[in-house]
Design an enzyme around this catalytic site. Sequence first.
Site, short mmCIF file in Angstrom:
data_model
loop_
_atom_site.label_atom_id
_atom_site.label_comp_id
_atom_site.label_asym_id
_atom_site.label_seq_id
_atom_site.Cartn_x
_atom_site.Cartn_y
_atom_site.Cartn_z
CE LYS A 260 -3.32 2.62 2.86
NZ LYS A 260 -4.22 2.62 4.05
CG ASP A 265 -5.56 7.83 4.93
OD1 ASP A 265 -6.45 8.49 4.34
OD2 ASP A 265 -5.79 6.79 5.59
CE LYS A 272 -6.66 8.46 8.34
NZ LYS A 272 -7.39 7.35 8.96
CG ASP A 284 -2.01 5.03 5.08
OD1 ASP A 284 -1.89 3.91 5.61
OD2 ASP A 284 -3.08 5.47 4.64
CG ASP A 343 -10.02 7.41 6.80
OD1 ASP A 343 -8.94 7.38 6.18
OD2 ASP A 343 -10.12 7.56 8.03
CD GLU A 345 -6.71 5.39 2.57
OE1 GLU A 345 -7.72 5.47 3.30
OE2 GLU A 345 -5.59 5.07 3.01
NE ARG A 347 -10.94 -1.08 3.34
CZ ARG A 347 -11.58 -1.35 4.48
NH1 ARG A 347 -12.75 -1.95 4.44
NH2 ARG A 347 -11.05 -1.04 5.63
#
Length: 493
Positions: A260, A265, A272, A284, A343, A345, A347
């Site tokens: 990933k 993020d 967030k 992230d 959020d 994201e 996946r």
Amino acid sequence: MTIQLSDKPLLEWAGDSLAIGLFEDAVELTGELATLDQKFSGVLKELITEEEFKGKANSAIFTRVNADSPVRKLIIVGLGKPDALKLDTLRRAAAAVARVGKKQKSKILGFSFPLWNNDPAASAQAIAEGVELALYQDIRFKSEPEEKGSQIETIDLLGFGGQEAAITRANQIVSGVNLARQLVAAPANAVTPITLAETAQAIAKEYGLQVEILEKEDCEKLGMGAFLGVAQASELPPKFIHLTYKPEGTPKKKLAIIGKGVTFDSGGLNIKGAGSGIETMKMDMGGAAATLGAAKAIAQIKPNVEVHFISAVAENMISGRAMHPGDILTASNGKTIEVNNTDAEGRLTLADALVYADKLGLDAIVDLATLTGANVIALGDDIAGLYTPDDAVASQIEKAAQSSGEKIWRMPMEEKYFEGLKSGIADMKNTGPRPGGAITASLFLKQFVKETPWAHLDIAGPVWADKENGYNSAGATGYGVRTLVDWVLGAGE
Ligand code: BES
Ligand code: MN
Ligand code: ZN
């Protein structure tokens, strides 16, 4: 710093500090150690008694020796019970010694450590890894170095004569771990989709890998709507990285490692909030960092395995172009996704990367992702979750993690929980209910792998350490690189 190997007897060694590994409940000095103690007028025995040293793992103490002696200081480090000795015990003990040696400003440090499993190569490699990982320092963002003065210059591993290859191997692996640490620690204004793609290109150039960077238009042609949905709000272009290591001759196996790569993020429009740790979300891309770190190590080690290193890299931002919560995206396998939470994201980016890798005709795929807070709730900060329907891949990864000392726990992929991702309008939603959130995330990913044995590692916890622990300092750990390298090497045996 150089690590030297020698078979010089303990009693003849001269240098700043001599470190001795002792097992738990076996701290009486016999044989060579008794002679050594006599040579230094009993200071070793005195140290053990005064500090009530019991040899417990991870405890290191030291004492000064009289001024005219050929050794200035003695360090003793506990190794725990002899039958519980693991490779990682040696790695951690070596790290503890390196830290003490550094604090004492030792320049020349000698190690007298026992063998794990009668295996001098694996033992020397683990000790060297422990030292090198512990001495890593990141001063890239300081205007002036904080520490001045002497550094460790030479490490002598006593009794390890002839293990040069093991030290080389340790250097190659640690170079990959430290690359991953640097990438994760660097903030989102330093590591972007553009710079990550450049890093991949630099690795390819330096070590002779093939590299392909798919630009936004290329991803559009491949129908990567899930990945591009995440990328669309950012001012920065997405980059899809595909590095390939091909051995000479016919590879024993063909594997892919996917990471990933969300360089920041924000959460997107499901932004967030306060207390969410948004300021830590530079990490992230820890999966992509481990992927590139593994590429760097594997390209040097050159195993007889073909390995594809893949990351769909983007920022998850907000702007007038941002995904709306509720948008429906179509991934490159044609599946439609209702984005009920922007959020979730990671996946979405992984979905298209998995479809891409699944078409390469490989023997196995492993993905690594800082995917869910739920995994951290389940397993804490130190342990990654392993999710796979494939028992063979699971045991390969568990074995690799065991020898690397990176902690992993296999989690269930309870199919029934996929009901939580049912959508009234699209094929699935990207987010299920809070309970079992790491499991539904893995079930989501599974929808995008059809042909290839696959495992997913949720590394949201161990990618970062809040405080110093073993050979990791507080901060980025480079988690995953050592396990991945071990896994790939195992496939080449
Ligand atoms: N990047 C985060 C997961 C994360 C959390 C990584 C903590 C490192 C530390 C991920 O993209 C995320 O935001 N996940 C959400 C999913 C939820 C919206 C279903 C989460 O875990 O809260
Ligand atoms: Mn997120
Ligand atoms: Zn994320």
